[in-house]
Design an enzyme around this catalytic site. Structure first.
Site, PDB file in Angstrom:
ATOM      1  CG  HIS A  66      -1.919  -1.044   1.301  1.00 22.90           C
ATOM      2  ND1 HIS A  66      -2.838  -1.253   0.303  1.00 22.90           N
ATOM      3  CD2 HIS A  66      -2.167  -2.001   2.248  1.00 22.90           C
ATOM      4  CE1 HIS A  66      -3.602  -2.300   0.634  1.00 22.90           C
ATOM      5  NE2 HIS A  66      -3.211  -2.767   1.793  1.00 22.90           N
ATOM      6  CG  HIS A  86      -6.481  -5.295   2.220  1.00 24.95           C
ATOM      7  ND1 HIS A  86      -5.934  -6.195   3.106  1.00 24.95           N
ATOM      8  CD2 HIS A  86      -7.580  -4.785   2.814  1.00 24.95           C
ATOM      9  CE1 HIS A  86      -6.689  -6.235   4.203  1.00 24.95           C
ATOM     10  NE2 HIS A  86      -7.692  -5.391   4.049  1.00 24.95           N
TER      11      HIS A  86
HETATM   12 ZN   LIG Z   1      -4.011  -7.052   3.103  1.00 26.78          ZN
END
Ligand SMILES: [Zn+2]
Length: 346
Positions: free
Chosen positions: A125, A164
């Site tokens: 991320h 994610h």
């Molecule tokens: Zn994750």
């Protein structure tokens, strides 16, 4: 028999985001204990090194790197609302990024065939100038950029099965055709990006493959999607390096993921990637740990990956998973991507 390298280091435990934070040092403690118990003589330890400033700057801005380093002045601070830092976080983060680069060096120099970088904090991320989603430096992206710069690699395939969306990796290579980024994720979860039509821009159009998955999907559904799509990418793009952003938070036990996968899936995927790799002259393959927040689920999952690696042979039989839901997803992805002709015919 594959020679399996592993990056592990107690210093990764020095990143302490807080007792109740899901990205807890215990995640790695559980994995390391399992390695000692079950894989004692099967793995080649690779010594991680701190990433150099030059390596960090392959991805991150000098201002952001300085901001991370300054967290060393406090016992506790926050790089993002969900990403706290303790006094030695900067050190663990540099070692995580540098550890993955060392993992790459080890596979390129043939010290091992594949390497599992069991590092934290995670990275997928992290953006050029921002921490988020428990990630500080983008370990996989730094490694890919290092491969491009130091080893002149021009075709890198990053597969991301963390539940994610790896928005950091996605954004960093969005207009780049040296890297194909393929992610399966639940886009109703953080960071709410990675929709079907996010396929890359400029010269990188068609080099980003985003595949939102539904919560009711099971091991067979997800395996089917990887088997069909990643096979086409392996054969058509012929990557010189494969990096797997290995997050295990789609596991049914995970408190954050809300998905229904079991550890069996991660063994299947490992066999799949190893078989496809063998079909294209066995380029270097790196697994980089991302998420996975149930300690037991994470331990079981990493064990499945390592078991698959230690037992893999050319004759490994892949499950003949069939899935109606998977078929619909694959058809949709191919339809979206055929206009670019990158990994599927126009
Ligand atoms: Zn994750």
């Amino acid at each position: 028999m594959l020679r399996i390298g592993v990056i592990r280091d107690e210093r990764f435990l020095e990143h302490k985001p807080g007792h109740t934070h899901p990205e807890h040092p215990h995640r790695l403690r559980v994995i390391y204990k399992m390695l000692d118990k079950e894989f004692e003589n099967d793995l080649i330890p690779i010594e991680p090194k701190l990433a150099s400033l030059e390596q960090l700057e392959l991805v991150h801005t000098p201002t952001y790197i300085k901001k991370v380093f300054k967290t060393a002045e406090h016992n506790f601070s926050c790089l993002a609302p969900d990403t706290p830092a303790s006094a030695k976080t900067y050190y663990a983060a540099c070692l995580a990024a540098g550890g993955c680069v060392e993992g790459l060096n080890a596979v390129v120099s043939k010290l091992c065939d594949v390497c599992f970088c069991l590092v934290r904090p995670p990275g997928h991320h992290a953006l050029a100038d921002r921490a988020g989603g428990f990630c500080i430096f983008n370990n996989a992206a730094i490694t890919a950029r290092h491969a491009i710069k130091a080893y002149k690699m021009r075709r890198i395939f990053i597969l991301d099965f963390d539940v994610h969306h790896g928005n950091g990796v996605n954004d960093l290579f969005y207009d780049c055709k040296e890297v194909i980024y393929m992610s399966t994720h639940d886009n109703f979860l953080y960071p709410y990006t990675g929709d079907w039509d996010e396929t890359g821009s400029g010269g990188g159009e068609g080099y980003t493959i985003n595949i939102p998955i539904l919560r009711q999907f099971n091991d067979e559904d997800l395996f089917y999607i990887y088997r069909e799509i990643s096979r086409d990418v392996f054969y058509r793009f012929r990557p010189e390096l494969i990096i797997v952003c290995a997050g295990f938070d789609a596991h049914e036990r995970d408190p954050i993921g809300r998905s229904h996968m079991t550890e069996k899936l991660y063994g299947w995927l490992t066999h799949l990637f190893l078989s496809l790799r063998a079909d294209i002259n066995s380029p270097p393959l790196l697994f980089v740990l991302e998420g996975g927040y149930d300690f037991r689920g994470l331990g079981y999952s990493v064990r499945e990956v390592l078991t698959a690696m230690t037992r893999h042979s050319d004759k490994a039989i892949l499950p003949d998973a069939e899935s109606d839901q998977g078929r619909m997803v694959v058809e949709k992805v191919r339809n979206i991507h055929k206009r670019y002709g990158v990994w599927v015919d126009q």
